[in-house]
Design an enzyme around this catalytic site. Sequence first.
Site, PDB file in Angstrom:
ATOM      1  N   HIS A  17       0.828  -1.211   0.000  1.00  0.00           N
ATOM      2  CA  HIS A  17       0.000   0.000   0.000  1.00  0.00           C
ATOM      3  C   HIS A  17       0.861   1.259   0.000  1.00  0.00           C
ATOM      4  O   HIS A  17       1.576   1.523   0.965  1.00  0.00           O
ATOM      5  CB  HIS A  17      -0.894  -0.026   1.246  1.00  0.00           C
ATOM      6  CG  HIS A  17      -1.830   1.117   1.371  1.00  0.00           C
ATOM      7  ND1 HIS A  17      -1.858   1.937   2.473  1.00  0.00           N
ATOM      8  CD2 HIS A  17      -2.786   1.573   0.532  1.00  0.00           C
ATOM      9  CE1 HIS A  17      -2.794   2.852   2.310  1.00  0.00           C
ATOM     10  NE2 HIS A  17      -3.374   2.654   1.143  1.00  0.00           N
ATOM     11  N   ARG A  18       0.830   1.969  -1.111  1.00  0.00           N
ATOM     12  CA  ARG A  18       1.695   3.146  -1.311  1.00  0.00           C
ATOM     13  C   ARG A  18       3.172   2.769  -1.172  1.00  0.00           C
ATOM     14  O   ARG A  18       3.994   3.550  -0.708  1.00  0.00           O
ATOM     15  CB  ARG A  18       1.324   4.281  -0.356  1.00  0.00           C
ATOM     16  CG  ARG A  18      -0.151   4.667  -0.389  1.00  0.00           C
ATOM     17  CD  ARG A  18      -0.500   5.771   0.595  1.00  0.00           C
ATOM     18  NE  ARG A  18      -1.941   5.798   0.838  1.00  0.00           N
ATOM     19  CZ  ARG A  18      -2.546   6.502   1.787  1.00  0.00           C
ATOM     20  NH1 ARG A  18      -1.822   7.270   2.592  1.00  0.00           N
ATOM     21  NH2 ARG A  18      -3.846   6.459   1.937  1.00  0.00           N
ATOM     22  N   GLU A  70       0.514  -0.700  -4.708  1.00  0.00           N
ATOM     23  CA  GLU A  70      -0.637   0.183  -4.889  1.00  0.00           C
ATOM     24  C   GLU A  70      -0.133   1.598  -4.689  1.00  0.00           C
ATOM     25  O   GLU A  70       0.610   1.872  -3.754  1.00  0.00           O
ATOM     26  CB  GLU A  70      -1.721  -0.163  -3.857  1.00  0.00           C
ATOM     27  CG  GLU A  70      -3.012   0.630  -3.977  1.00  0.00           C
ATOM     28  CD  GLU A  70      -3.008   1.935  -3.199  1.00  0.00           C
ATOM     29  OE1 GLU A  70      -3.979   2.698  -3.335  1.00  0.00           O
ATOM     30  OE2 GLU A  70      -2.025   2.194  -2.460  1.00  0.00           O
ATOM     31  N   ASP A  84      -1.000   6.099  -5.720  1.00  0.00           N
ATOM     32  CA  ASP A  84      -2.002   7.090  -6.098  1.00  0.00           C
ATOM     33  C   ASP A  84      -1.451   8.021  -7.174  1.00  0.00           C
ATOM     34  O   ASP A  84      -0.298   8.467  -7.097  1.00  0.00           O
ATOM     35  CB  ASP A  84      -2.388   7.925  -4.876  1.00  0.00           C
ATOM     36  CG  ASP A  84      -2.790   7.053  -3.705  1.00  0.00           C
ATOM     37  OD1 ASP A  84      -3.945   6.607  -3.694  1.00  0.00           O
ATOM     38  OD2 ASP A  84      -1.944   6.804  -2.806  1.00  0.00           O
ATOM     39  N   HIS A  98      -0.759  10.981  -2.732  1.00  0.00           N
ATOM     40  CA  HIS A  98      -2.092  10.597  -2.257  1.00  0.00           C
ATOM     41  C   HIS A  98      -3.015  11.788  -2.062  1.00  0.00           C
ATOM     42  O   HIS A  98      -4.128  11.814  -2.575  1.00  0.00           O
ATOM     43  CB  HIS A  98      -1.979   9.818  -0.943  1.00  0.00           C
ATOM     44  CG  HIS A  98      -3.296   9.438  -0.355  1.00  0.00           C
ATOM     45  ND1 HIS A  98      -3.996  10.264   0.512  1.00  0.00           N
ATOM     46  CD2 HIS A  98      -4.067   8.330  -0.506  1.00  0.00           C
ATOM     47  CE1 HIS A  98      -5.120   9.685   0.856  1.00  0.00           C
ATOM     48  NE2 HIS A  98      -5.192   8.497   0.260  1.00  0.00           N
ATOM     49  N   GLU A 144      -4.248   3.865  -8.246  1.00  0.00           N
ATOM     50  CA  GLU A 144      -5.486   4.490  -7.785  1.00  0.00           C
ATOM     51  C   GLU A 144      -5.585   5.890  -8.380  1.00  0.00           C
ATOM     52  O   GLU A 144      -4.707   6.730  -8.162  1.00  0.00           O
ATOM     53  CB  GLU A 144      -5.548   4.560  -6.258  1.00  0.00           C
ATOM     54  CG  GLU A 144      -6.844   5.202  -5.782  1.00  0.00           C
ATOM     55  CD  GLU A 144      -6.982   5.260  -4.276  1.00  0.00           C
ATOM     56  OE1 GLU A 144      -7.767   6.111  -3.801  1.00  0.00           O
ATOM     57  OE2 GLU A 144      -6.323   4.472  -3.573  1.00  0.00           O
ATOM     58  N   LYS A 146      -6.840   9.514  -8.626  1.00  0.00           N
ATOM     59  CA  LYS A 146      -7.354  10.586  -7.779  1.00  0.00           C
ATOM     60  C   LYS A 146      -7.431  11.874  -8.595  1.00  0.00           C
ATOM     61  O   LYS A 146      -7.145  11.873  -9.790  1.00  0.00           O
ATOM     62  CB  LYS A 146      -6.459  10.761  -6.555  1.00  0.00           C
ATOM     63  CG  LYS A 146      -6.529   9.596  -5.585  1.00  0.00           C
ATOM     64  CD  LYS A 146      -5.829   9.920  -4.298  1.00  0.00           C
ATOM     65  CE  LYS A 146      -6.049   8.821  -3.263  1.00  0.00           C
ATOM     66  NZ  LYS A 146      -7.435   8.780  -2.772  1.00  0.00           N
ATOM     67  N   ASP A 158       0.224  -2.195   4.425  1.00  0.00           N
ATOM     68  CA  ASP A 158       1.363  -1.297   4.620  1.00  0.00           C
ATOM     69  C   ASP A 158       2.655  -2.066   4.867  1.00  0.00           C
ATOM     70  O   ASP A 158       3.740  -1.506   4.747  1.00  0.00           O
ATOM     71  CB  ASP A 158       1.113  -0.381   5.829  1.00  0.00           C
ATOM     72  CG  ASP A 158      -0.037   0.583   5.617  1.00  0.00           C
ATOM     73  OD1 ASP A 158      -0.314   0.950   4.460  1.00  0.00           O
ATOM     74  OD2 ASP A 158      -0.672   0.978   6.626  1.00  0.00           O
TER      75      ASP A 158
END
Length: 243
Positions: A9-10, A36, A38, A51, A111, A113, A231
């Site tokens: 995650h990120r 993953e 953003d 993000h 993702e 945004k 994470d």
Amino acid sequence: MNQTKIFAHRGFSSNYPENTMVAFQAAEQSQADGIEFDVQLSLDDVPVVIHDATLDRTTNGTGFVQSYPVHKIKKLDAGSWFHEKFEGESVPTLEEVLVWAKGNQLILNIELKGQLSDRDKAITVIYPMIKEHDLEDRVILSSFDHTVVAQCEQFAPMLETAVIVLSALYQPESYLRTVQTLGYHFYYPTLLDKEVESLIKKGIRLRPYTVNDEKQIKRFIELGCDGIITDDPQKAVALRNQL
């Protein structure tokens, strides 16, 4: 049953500044299956990896991301907020991440945004970059904005997509069919085991986020989710290996 994939995650964001190249590199080294991250557009319509709508939390800049051209965003420090040893880490562009990804086999969960006014623009800017680097089969486009997901399906149906939700969907199978996606990224406490099992049997690709607790990581691996977004990919990979 397919092995549950581990998405960082990120990047490896428990130990490194989120959405930076050092976090992505650490995720690869942890043997995660994917990352993953953003993406939103800068003032000059360059996809950048960050993000928040603003620069304040994760850089030494201030104000909205979309108020600055990419050359100014690239000058910002995106590492010191996490720890002084990461001083000098910059905000990556999507192009930088795609070029780096050519050297590995990671799945890229992007993702989307940004402002509502960018809905029509985002996929038309991002897809040609993915195609240029021949990464169509390694990309998942996801968003909390389900209109964007539907637009991605229409514009680039060869790419995998997913809706992201904070609360459980009512009749999710029917809803996902209307969006024309099989990807369902849900906040991990919002689905019961029986709901997870039912959706998996129907071919829905379930990927709970942000799953950091050991018990919950094991739970979703044992249930057979397509992936989990965490994470701490190192912990998740180790637990999967044990199972």
